[in-house]
Write a protein that holds these residues in place. Structure first.
Motif, PDB file in Angstrom:
ATOM      1  N   ALA A 110      36.081  27.869  37.206  1.00 20.02           N
ATOM      2  CA  ALA A 110      36.799  26.669  37.621  1.00 20.02           C
ATOM      3  C   ALA A 110      36.475  25.493  36.697  1.00 20.02           C
ATOM      4  CB  ALA A 110      36.445  26.322  39.062  1.00 20.02           C
ATOM      5  N   THR A 111      35.184  25.277  36.422  1.00 18.78           N
ATOM      6  CA  THR A 111      34.750  24.075  35.695  1.00 18.78           C
ATOM      7  C   THR A 111      35.289  24.041  34.264  1.00 18.78           C
ATOM      8  OG1 THR A 111      32.721  24.128  36.963  1.00 18.78           O
ATOM      9  CG2 THR A 111      32.712  22.741  35.010  1.00 18.78           C
ATOM     10  N   GLU A 112      35.671  22.831  33.839  1.00 14.39           N
ATOM     11  CA  GLU A 112      36.187  22.647  32.470  1.00 14.39           C
ATOM     12  C   GLU A 112      35.375  21.566  31.776  1.00 14.39           C
ATOM     13  OE1 GLU A 112      40.353  22.249  32.320  1.00 14.39           O
ATOM     14  OE2 GLU A 112      40.616  24.208  33.253  1.00 14.39           O
ATOM     15  N   GLY A 164      36.336  19.309  36.797  1.00 12.47           N
ATOM     16  CA  GLY A 164      37.160  20.302  37.463  1.00 12.47           C
ATOM     17  C   GLY A 164      36.408  21.272  38.335  1.00 12.47           C
ATOM     18  N   SER A 165      35.083  21.086  38.443  1.00 14.16           N
ATOM     19  CA  SER A 165      34.345  22.061  39.240  1.00 14.16           C
ATOM     20  C   SER A 165      34.520  21.796  40.726  1.00 14.16           C
ATOM     21  CB  SER A 165      32.870  21.971  38.911  1.00 14.16           C
ATOM     22  OG  SER A 165      32.389  20.728  39.336  1.00 14.16           O
ATOM     23  N   ASP A 166      34.759  20.546  41.070  1.00 15.81           N
ATOM     24  CA  ASP A 166      34.850  20.242  42.487  1.00 15.81           C
ATOM     25  C   ASP A 166      36.307  20.263  42.925  1.00 15.81           C
ATOM     26  OD1 ASP A 166      33.582  19.277  45.011  1.00 15.81           O
ATOM     27  OD2 ASP A 166      35.123  17.769  44.659  1.00 15.81           O
ATOM     28  N   ASN A 192      33.729  25.827  31.294  1.00 18.22           N
ATOM     29  CA  ASN A 192      32.313  25.552  31.009  1.00 18.22           C
ATOM     30  C   ASN A 192      31.397  26.043  32.122  1.00 18.22           C
ATOM     31  OD1 ASN A 192      32.934  24.318  28.630  1.00 18.22           O
ATOM     32  ND2 ASN A 192      32.003  22.353  29.137  1.00 18.22           N
ATOM     33  N   PHE A 193      30.153  26.293  31.770  1.00 20.15           N
ATOM     34  CA  PHE A 193      29.091  26.616  32.746  1.00 20.15           C
ATOM     35  C   PHE A 193      29.433  27.822  33.608  1.00 20.15           C
ATOM     36  CE2 PHE A 193      28.540  21.842  32.459  1.00 20.15           C
ATOM     37  CZ  PHE A 193      27.327  21.869  31.784  1.00 20.15           C
ATOM     38  N   ILE A 194      29.901  28.895  32.996  1.00 24.44           N
ATOM     39  CA  ILE A 194      30.312  30.030  33.816  1.00 24.44           C
ATOM     40  C   ILE A 194      29.153  31.016  34.017  1.00 24.44           C
ATOM     41  CG2 ILE A 194      31.973  31.937  34.022  1.00 24.44           C
ATOM     42  CD1 ILE A 194      33.045  28.938  34.325  1.00 24.44           C
ATOM     43  N   ASN A 248      25.938  17.163  44.929  1.00 27.00           N
ATOM     44  CA  ASN A 248      25.769  16.713  46.310  1.00 27.00           C
ATOM     45  C   ASN A 248      26.461  15.395  46.623  1.00 27.00           C
ATOM     46  OD1 ASN A 248      24.409  19.028  46.778  1.00 27.00           O
ATOM     47  ND2 ASN A 248      22.434  18.098  47.268  1.00 27.00           N
ATOM     48  N   GLN A 249      26.631  14.538  45.604  1.00 30.83           N
ATOM     49  CA  GLN A 249      27.365  13.291  45.857  1.00 30.83           C
ATOM     50  C   GLN A 249      28.800  13.613  46.278  1.00 30.83           C
ATOM     51  OE1 GLN A 249      25.462  13.862  43.195  1.00 30.83           O
ATOM     52  NE2 GLN A 249      23.891  12.308  43.366  1.00 30.83           N
ATOM     53  N   VAL A 250      29.397  14.542  45.561  1.00 29.94           N
ATOM     54  CA  VAL A 250      30.794  14.899  45.852  1.00 29.94           C
ATOM     55  C   VAL A 250      30.887  15.643  47.189  1.00 29.94           C
ATOM     56  CG1 VAL A 250      32.805  16.166  44.998  1.00 29.94           C
ATOM     57  CG2 VAL A 250      31.348  14.942  43.390  1.00 29.94           C
TER      58      VAL A 250
HETATM   59  C1  FAD Z   1      23.674  26.647  35.937  1.00 29.69           C
HETATM   60  C2  FAD Z   1      25.084  26.325  36.286  1.00 29.69           C
HETATM   61  C3  FAD Z   1      25.932  27.335  36.701  1.00 29.69           C
HETATM   62  C4  FAD Z   1      27.268  27.049  36.986  1.00 29.69           C
HETATM   63  N1  FAD Z   1      28.124  28.065  37.330  1.00 29.69           N
HETATM   64  C5  FAD Z   1      29.453  27.809  37.460  1.00 29.69           C
HETATM   65  C6  FAD Z   1      30.393  28.867  37.645  1.00 29.69           C
HETATM   66  O1  FAD Z   1      30.019  30.043  37.727  1.00 29.69           O
HETATM   67  N2  FAD Z   1      31.703  28.561  37.711  1.00 29.69           N
HETATM   68  C7  FAD Z   1      32.159  27.278  37.614  1.00 29.69           C
HETATM   69  O2  FAD Z   1      33.361  27.070  37.697  1.00 29.69           O
HETATM   70  N3  FAD Z   1      31.296  26.235  37.455  1.00 29.69           N
HETATM   71  C8  FAD Z   1      29.950  26.477  37.363  1.00 29.69           C
HETATM   72  N4  FAD Z   1      29.067  25.434  37.153  1.00 29.69           N
HETATM   73  C9  FAD Z   1      29.583  24.074  37.035  1.00 29.69           C
HETATM   74  C10 FAD Z   1      29.117  23.176  38.153  1.00 29.69           C
HETATM   75  O3  FAD Z   1      29.753  23.500  39.347  1.00 29.69           O
HETATM   76  C11 FAD Z   1      29.375  21.733  37.670  1.00 29.69           C
HETATM   77  O4  FAD Z   1      28.477  21.462  36.617  1.00 29.69           O
HETATM   78  C12 FAD Z   1      29.165  20.750  38.775  1.00 29.69           C
HETATM   79  O5  FAD Z   1      30.159  20.889  39.740  1.00 29.69           O
HETATM   80  C13 FAD Z   1      29.178  19.320  38.262  1.00 29.69           C
HETATM   81  O6  FAD Z   1      30.277  19.093  37.455  1.00 29.69           O
HETATM   82  P1  FAD Z   1      30.080  18.319  36.068  1.00 29.69           P
HETATM   83  O7  FAD Z   1      28.956  19.000  35.377  1.00 29.69           O
HETATM   84  O8  FAD Z   1      31.397  18.236  35.413  1.00 29.69           O
HETATM   85  O9  FAD Z   1      29.572  16.900  36.504  1.00 29.69           O
HETATM   86  P2  FAD Z   1      30.453  15.606  36.821  1.00 29.69           P
HETATM   87  O10 FAD Z   1      31.542  15.988  37.774  1.00 29.69           O
HETATM   88  O11 FAD Z   1      30.789  14.942  35.549  1.00 29.69           O
HETATM   89  O12 FAD Z   1      29.406  14.720  37.605  1.00 29.69           O
HETATM   90  C14 FAD Z   1      28.395  13.914  36.947  1.00 29.69           C
HETATM   91  C15 FAD Z   1      27.714  13.061  38.012  1.00 29.69           C
HETATM   92  O13 FAD Z   1      28.660  12.176  38.627  1.00 29.69           O
HETATM   93  C16 FAD Z   1      28.670  12.372  40.028  1.00 29.69           C
HETATM   94  N5  FAD Z   1      30.033  12.265  40.556  1.00 29.69           N
HETATM   95  C17 FAD Z   1      31.148  12.899  40.090  1.00 29.69           C
HETATM   96  N6  FAD Z   1      32.215  12.593  40.849  1.00 29.69           N
HETATM   97  C18 FAD Z   1      31.774  11.752  41.807  1.00 29.69           C
HETATM   98  C19 FAD Z   1      32.389  11.095  42.916  1.00 29.69           C
HETATM   99  N7  FAD Z   1      33.686  11.243  43.201  1.00 29.69           N
HETATM  100  N8  FAD Z   1      31.616  10.318  43.709  1.00 29.69           N
HETATM  101  C20 FAD Z   1      30.295  10.160  43.462  1.00 29.69           C
HETATM  102  N9  FAD Z   1      29.663  10.756  42.431  1.00 29.69           N
HETATM  103  C21 FAD Z   1      30.379  11.551  41.633  1.00 29.69           C
HETATM  104  C22 FAD Z   1      28.121  13.774  40.257  1.00 29.69           C
HETATM  105  O14 FAD Z   1      27.534  13.891  41.536  1.00 29.69           O
HETATM  106  C23 FAD Z   1      27.102  13.908  39.143  1.00 29.69           C
HETATM  107  O15 FAD Z   1      25.885  13.330  39.568  1.00 29.69           O
HETATM  108  C24 FAD Z   1      27.729  25.714  36.903  1.00 29.69           C
HETATM  109  C25 FAD Z   1      26.847  24.688  36.508  1.00 29.69           C
HETATM  110  C26 FAD Z   1      25.547  24.985  36.187  1.00 29.69           C
HETATM  111  C27 FAD Z   1      24.640  23.872  35.739  1.00 29.69           C
END
Ligand code: FAD
Length: 392
Positions: free
Chosen positions: A128-130, A134-136, A166-168, A381-383
């Motif tokens: 899902a994540t890009e 896009g992860s949330d 990303n991060f798959i 956790n914020q999201v």
């Molecule tokens: C080890 C690892 C394994 C993973 N495995 C997978 C996987 O298998 N498949 C997959 O799809 N993804 C995977 N992920 C991705 C993971 O789900 C995302 O990294 C995560 O959801 C955060 O997204 P981001 O890194 O883009 O951070 P961002 O979304 O850029 O967030 C950065 C910061 O801003 C805060 N923030 C963002 N939006 C808001 C908001 N609306 N309100 C308040 N605060 C906010 C966040 O809480 C965070 O502290 C993995 C990540 C890791 C590190």
């Protein structure tokens, strides 16, 4: 302690997982933490498959063992207490299975579930994540145009996928990828669909492997999809409902992340308790200093509370008398509470071991590194708090 909400089958599966975790996963996890070795990981995966741990919730006629979501949470705690990275890889496999079981057609289940549950199975991955986010799921829905840049178009009775994820978890190792892509970059999440992509499809490449702080036994990779073709029957469910399906699977998977956090916290607590009984300072074991004793009591309370939330979420996950929104909220709550709780418990465990806790001679520093990601992935956790607030 016997709890009436568990069946004999649930408890038997937990015992199998516990023995395997202690004998095999814990020593291999320590080794993989120091230096990743894909062959060692694959060997461990095969052993888990032979014990039936890959396909806990998969019906027997598709190569699984037909267990319950509660069995899954009991197992994940045992795996995570031994090595969180292995538990994370396993949980993403289960995530993919959940999506196939809840949304897939019987032909899709027949074709793909054995590939990721039977004794010679490879791991599955969910993409899902890009790079730009896009992860949330909820934030993708809110963010709209441009939020998903992985696209698909129709061609020759099938679909062609292009984009970078990303991060798959299990990226580069997986036999099967579930990929979220949009038909219309301007419609973003609203036009997203999910595709079942076999790992050997031409056009799939690993963009890079992440060098992570923790869960180092779980491979995390950037995955590139360059004109990857899948036949029409590899569309999961209906077009444009991709985000809804991810959210359905998250009713199980966010609770499972809570279970991973509980497992790590339990292991950290047990290590700290044993150490505090042995270590003597000021003429008595440090557990007899109230500052340390109360810390340990609080750790025990928090682990127990977190475990109850995970079990509550698992029991609710398949109770269709409860609204989907409420089941989703319970799984988010379990994830947030347990990951924050486990971050505190592992940090306190390092504190209780003093200088030794800060060294690699004891496992508590690994627990603290491993647990951090549970506050970040599956939606930080914020999201999650935003998601919970919207459902109150
Ligand atoms: C080890 C690892 C394994 C993973 N495995 C997978 C996987 O298998 N498949 C997959 O799809 N993804 C995977 N992920 C991705 C993971 O789900 C995302 O990294 C995560 O959801 C955060 O997204 P981001 O890194 O883009 O951070 P961002 O979304 O850029 O967030 C950065 C910061 O801003 C805060 N923030 C963002 N939006 C808001 C908001 N609306 N309100 C308040 N605060 C906010 C966040 O809480 C965070 O502290 C993995 C990540 C890791 C590190």
């Amino acid at each position: 302690m016997r709890d009436s909400c568990f069946s004999d089958e649930d408890l038997q599966m937990r015992d199998v997982a516990r023995e395997f975790a202690q004998k095999e996963i814990e020593p291999a996890g320590r080794q993989l933490d120091k230096s990743y070795d894909a062959d060692l990981f694959r060997d461990l995966w095969k052993k888990a498959a032979k014990l039936g741990l890959l396909g806990v919730m998969v019906p027997e006629h598709y190569g699984g063992v037909g267990g319950s979501p509660v069995a899954l949470t009991l197992i994940i705690e045992e795996l995570a207490a031994a090595d969180a990275g292995f538990a994370v890889s396993m949980s993403m496999n289960w995530f993919a299975q959940c999506m196939l079981i809840t949304v897939g057609s019987s032909a899709q289940m027949e074709a793909f579930l054995p590939m990721i549950s039977s004794s010679d199975a490879l791991p599955a991955a969910a993409c899902a994540t890009e790079p730009q986010g896009g992860s949330d799921v909820e934030s993708v829905r809110r963010c709209g145009p441009g939020c998903i840049s992985t696209t698909y178009r129709k061609k020759d009775g099938g679909f062609v996928i292009n984009g970078t994820k990303n991060f798959i978890t299990n990226g580069g190792l997986a036999g099967l990828y579930l990929v979220l892509a949009t038909a219309d970059i301007n419609a973003g999440g609203a036009a997203a669909s999910t595709f079942i992509v076999p790992g050997d499809s031409p056009g799939i490449a690993v963009g890079g492997i992440e060098d992570k702080m923790g869960i180092r036994s779980s491979q995390t990779a950037q995955m590139i999809f360059d004109d990857v073709f899948v036949p029409g029957e590899n569309l999961l469910g209906e077009e444009w409902l991709g985000l809804e399906y991810v959210e359905l699977a998250m009713i199980f998977s966010r609770g499972a992340v809570g279970g991973i956090a509980v497992g790590i916290a339990r292991a950290a607590f047990e290590e700290a308790l044993a150490y505090a009984r042995e270590r003597v300072q000021g003429g008595r074991p440090i557990i007899e200093h109230q500052g340390i004793g109360f810390m340990l009591a609080d750790m025990a309370i928090m682990v127990e509370a977190g475990r109850s939330m995970v079990h509550r979420s698992a029991l609710a996950s398949l109770d269709f008398d409860i609204e989907a929104d409420e089941r989703f909220r319970l799984s988010c709550m379990a994830k947030v509470f347990c990951s924050d709780m486990a971050m505190k418990v592992t940090t306190d465990a390092v504190q209780i071991l003093g200088g030794y806790g800060y060294t690699r001679d004891y496992p508590v520093e690994k627990y603290m590194r491993d647990v951090k990601v549970t506050q970040i992935f599956e939606g930080p956790n914020q999201v999650q708090r935003v998601d919970i607030l919207e459902r109150l």
